[in-house]
Design an enzyme around this catalytic site. Structure first.
Site, PDB file in Angstrom:
ATOM      1  N   THR A   1       0.795  -1.290  -0.004  1.00 54.87           N
ATOM      2  CA  THR A   1      -0.075  -0.039  -0.014  1.00 54.87           C
ATOM      3  C   THR A   1       1.060   1.414   0.091  1.00 54.87           C
ATOM      4  O   THR A   1       1.281   1.609  -1.035  1.00 54.87           O
ATOM      5  CB  THR A   1      -0.981  -0.011   1.221  1.00 54.87           C
ATOM      6  OG1 THR A   1      -0.260  -0.097   2.495  1.00 54.87           O
ATOM      7  CG2 THR A   1      -2.036  -1.148   0.964  1.00 54.87           C
TER       8      THR A   1
ATOM      9  N   LYS B   1       4.060  -6.760   4.037  1.00 51.04           N
ATOM     10  CA  LYS B   1       3.907  -5.431   3.850  1.00 51.04           C
ATOM     11  C   LYS B   1       3.460  -4.656   5.063  1.00 51.04           C
ATOM     12  O   LYS B   1       3.119  -5.319   6.268  1.00 51.04           O
ATOM     13  CB  LYS B   1       2.608  -5.364   2.872  1.00 51.04           C
ATOM     14  CG  LYS B   1       1.349  -5.619   3.131  1.00 51.04           C
ATOM     15  CD  LYS B   1       0.279  -4.822   2.999  1.00 51.04           C
ATOM     16  CE  LYS B   1       0.458  -3.347   4.018  1.00 51.04           C
ATOM     17  NZ  LYS B   1      -0.820  -2.755   3.806  1.00 51.04           N
TER      18      LYS B   1
ATOM     19  N   THR C   1      -2.515  -2.144   8.443  1.00 46.46           N
ATOM     20  CA  THR C   1      -2.305  -3.470   8.218  1.00 46.46           C
ATOM     21  C   THR C   1      -0.764  -3.795   8.023  1.00 46.46           C
ATOM     22  O   THR C   1      -0.221  -3.238   7.145  1.00 46.46           O
ATOM     23  CB  THR C   1      -3.249  -4.159   7.112  1.00 46.46           C
ATOM     24  OG1 THR C   1      -4.568  -3.805   7.248  1.00 46.46           O
ATOM     25  CG2 THR C   1      -2.889  -5.484   7.105  1.00 46.46           C
TER      26      THR C   1
ATOM     27  N   GLU D   1       7.241   4.539   7.802  1.00 44.08           N
ATOM     28  CA  GLU D   1       6.913   5.825   7.222  1.00 44.08           C
ATOM     29  C   GLU D   1       7.965   6.892   7.957  1.00 44.08           C
ATOM     30  O   GLU D   1       8.044   7.144   9.158  1.00 44.08           O
ATOM     31  CB  GLU D   1       5.539   6.389   8.069  1.00 44.08           C
ATOM     32  CG  GLU D   1       4.440   5.494   7.015  1.00 44.08           C
ATOM     33  CD  GLU D   1       3.226   5.408   7.450  1.00 44.08           C
ATOM     34  OE1 GLU D   1       3.014   5.888   8.997  1.00 44.08           O
ATOM     35  OE2 GLU D   1       2.203   5.284   7.059  1.00 44.08           O
TER      36      GLU D   1
ATOM     37  N   ASN E   1       1.609  11.055   7.729  1.00 48.93           N
ATOM     38  CA  ASN E   1       0.234  10.770   8.371  1.00 48.93           C
ATOM     39  C   ASN E   1      -0.577  11.978   8.609  1.00 48.93           C
ATOM     40  O   ASN E   1      -1.833  11.772   8.941  1.00 48.93           O
ATOM     41  CB  ASN E   1       0.730  10.073   9.768  1.00 48.93           C
ATOM     42  CG  ASN E   1       1.032   8.709   9.588  1.00 48.93           C
ATOM     43  OD1 ASN E   1       0.389   7.826   9.163  1.00 48.93           O
ATOM     44  ND2 ASN E   1       2.304   8.473   9.987  1.00 48.93           N
TER      45      ASN E   1
ATOM     46  N   SER F   1      -7.128  11.841   0.307  1.00 49.81           N
ATOM     47  CA  SER F   1      -7.664  11.696  -1.091  1.00 49.81           C
ATOM     48  C   SER F   1      -6.350  11.206  -1.838  1.00 49.81           C
ATOM     49  O   SER F   1      -5.166  11.182  -1.488  1.00 49.81           O
ATOM     50  CB  SER F   1      -7.784  13.379  -1.343  1.00 49.81           C
ATOM     51  OG  SER F   1      -6.500  14.086  -1.366  1.00 49.81           O
TER      52      SER F   1
END
Lengths: 409, 409
Positions: free
Chosen positions: B157, B183, B194, B280, B404, B409
């Site tokens: 993702t 992932k 997830t 991240e 984050n 969108s």
């Protein structure tokens, strides 16, 4: 960039009869900075405190607990330095702390056990006793009743604004004053630790009752705020009751007790909220209220899970009504038998999640409207019972990272 | 900006006999993106799984647990979609999930209970069943053994890089292969949740033993990583053992069992660490090892307190050897009777805190040298016992907040 942190007009800060405050520049870490504050209480004042539960308790916290446990002659003074936390400093740190207390006691003709010490600043560095001791006479010379604003400045570290709050109530036909100061802005810039709160009233309160009241009030104020979940080594909250107003609370059934208690809660909560409003990088002030919990403990688990979630906090920073993140935090809060189908969630008055899923009538644009506000109520109903708890927190911004990633120099 | 995340050469990823993988572009959330992946296992394969403990469990997690509990004909397929987590979707979400399983079962001539479903993506939005069902024939048509790289891409993702790991060992004179994909990159971009891990081996392992082994391996890999402390609603880790190598593990005393177990631990830990390396905004990979704990539980409490502290994580981001913050996190980890005077702390080989205070021989410049590295070991000795636990995490950067705080969108 504090969130709705109002600095009251100096005329709205009422001195507390029986309390004098002196502030000095002792050059503890930086020059030209008010960094040493002394409180003096009239004889007969009762004092109680609540302290950090961190196992690495700073030396001054240990001395405070010792001196408060000693019923002896009663606490008559506080001494607060910034620039150094005197934490993780072992036996030499304890000795340094006692030396400061002894020096102040000598200047004020007290027993050292009548002094409570507080330190805030860098951890793991030796306390510069000489500079503090050299500064004490200046602080003592400055002692006067109308010095609360100076005290609010004198205990600041990375706070951007002074935190002071005051009100007057009527008890037994007399005016009773409650005034306090606080400091803290997260666990603060590298190695700068500590939340401190000092509140005084000129009502008289028996020592044991005051101790119980202080714990009770902490649980509604300083124990209900969180910026980053990091409990410092030095957190301290003190209430002093001088009795100089002539009002003496005889016990918990005294009709004035509830009035005084409400006033203390209001001041302590305001001072605690001011810490969140001035938190590092904060752009939003969030109230997390958990209702319909089975007990207070599980309400707090859920409230803190939401308040500490970096994902929730960054979503608020982005004004993104990101329901999934809040529900996920509720789900991992640690209530093993939580029935998620009974969970409801509101942002202010917008009912966003209903019976564990998206509320069919909720529209994202309504949620987003709420998220634009600087103050937001997150209300969670668990459908398990009648317990309720409220926690105050802030969002998580780029500035938080910047402030905390700054090197300590 | 992943930290030392190596993508192996395609030739180093060994297919697992008995496993075929098909990947398709189903346009679930975005066009032109591999977002639907199917695994097919030969008859006789045993499958076990470990799932999120979040009380808000996604629909596919509930169906996985049901189907795994059914000893029936054995699991023969996995179906994984990205773009939608099918979480917080209630009864319609469960029905949608079952429909996907039924459709795949029809295409593959299986019972729907032989299919395990997985979803990852936006929470609280209805699963686009039609698009998934329309994509399934394409994924099935793509089924082949050498498709692991595609699978690693197909389950991504917000991951910046595919995560795949493979090795071969010898058991009973035969070659056994272990290959897996994973992932996850935090609880991921707004509403994208997830962590997923899928590992297969061509050794044969009895069902009950595999279930126990999977829990055991999760506790050494996927259950020991943390980016932001946010447990997602969809976390799943699966091991499939096809037996097609001809090697059959008879039980935990089989001499090949330890070899297989070590291989599975290595692959699972590598896949789990890859998630942290690709987290991240991560710029540093930190291993938190807690030694001399009274038991495993308290070792984990301390390790997670340090790994979750935003103050510790921002200090690592800043390459600031900020000892006070680590000690403070140890102190508030929740060990009530911790004797801080017995706590020692090392950054790699630098002994920084000794007996609860600063190590007298420690020099700040040495600590800072360690902090410059992209991989750092934080070793904490509690002086309480012999238990030990290790947790993997990363630092906390401006980019974490940026990623984050991006709108969905």
């Amino acid at each position: 960039m504090a969130v709705n942190l109002h600095i009251p007009d100096e005329s709205a800060i009422f001195p507390v009869a029986g309390v004098d405050i002196g502030v000095a520049e002792a050059g503890i870490r930086k020059a030209d900075r008010r960094d040493l504050t002394v409180f003096r209480f009239e004889p007969g004042t009762t004092v109680a405190g609540v302290f950090t539960r961190n196992r690495f308790r700073a030396a001054p916290v240990q001395v405070c607990e010792e001196n408060l446990a000693d019923p002896g002659q009663g606490i008559r003074a506080l001494v607060i330095n910034t620039g150094n936390a005197n934490a993780g400093t072992g036996a030499p740190g304890l000795a340094a702390c006692r030396e400061v207390c002894a020096e102040l006691a000598k200047l004020m003709m007290l027993d050292p056990r009548q002094v409570l010490p507080f330190s805030t600043g860098v951890i793991l560095e030796p306390l510069p006793v000489d500079r503090i001791v050299a500064g004490l006479p200046h602080a003592v010379a400055d002692l006067r009743p109308d010095n609360w604003f100076n005290a609010a400045h004198g205990i600041m570290t990375t706070d951007t604004l002074p935190k002071v709050s005051s009100l007057r109530v009527n008890i037994d036909g007399k005016v009773v004053t409650v005034t306090g100061v606080s400091k803290g802005a997260g666990m603060i810039r590298p190695n700068m630790a500590t939340m401190l709160g000092f509140v005084a009233t000129d009502a008289g309160v028996p020592r044991e009752l005051l101790a119980q009241l202080t714990r009770d009030i902490a649980d509604q104020s300083f124990n209900r705020i969180t910026v980053d979940g990091d409990t410092s080594t030095n957190d301290s909250f003190i209430i002093a009751a001088t009795g100089q107003s002539g009002v003496q609370i005889s016990g918990p059934t005294h009709q004035g007790f509830l009035v005084l208690r409400a006033a203390l809660v209001e001041i302590a909560r305001d001072l605690a909220q001011k810490i969140v409003r001035d938190a590092e990088g904060a752009t939003k002030f969030m109230t997390i209220r958990v209702e319909e919990a089975g007990d207070s403990e599980e309400a707090l688990k859920v409230a803190y899970a939401v308040a500490h979630s970096p994902l929730v906090k960054t979503a608020f920073y982005a004004s993104d009504p990101n329901l999934g993140r809040i529900l996920a935090a509720i789900g991992y809060a640690g209530i093993e038998d939580l029935d998620v189908d009974k969970v409801n969630l509101w942002l202010d008055d917008e009912w966003v999640a209903r019976d564990g899923g998206r509320n069919p009538t909720y529209r994202e644009e309504d949620g987003q409207k709420v998220m634009q506000k600087p103050e937001i109520l997150v209300r969670i109903a668990l459908g398990r019972g009648k317990a309720q708890e409220t926690v105050y927190t802030c969002d998580f911004s780029h500035d938080y990272v910047s402030i905390n990633a700054d090197y300590r120099s």
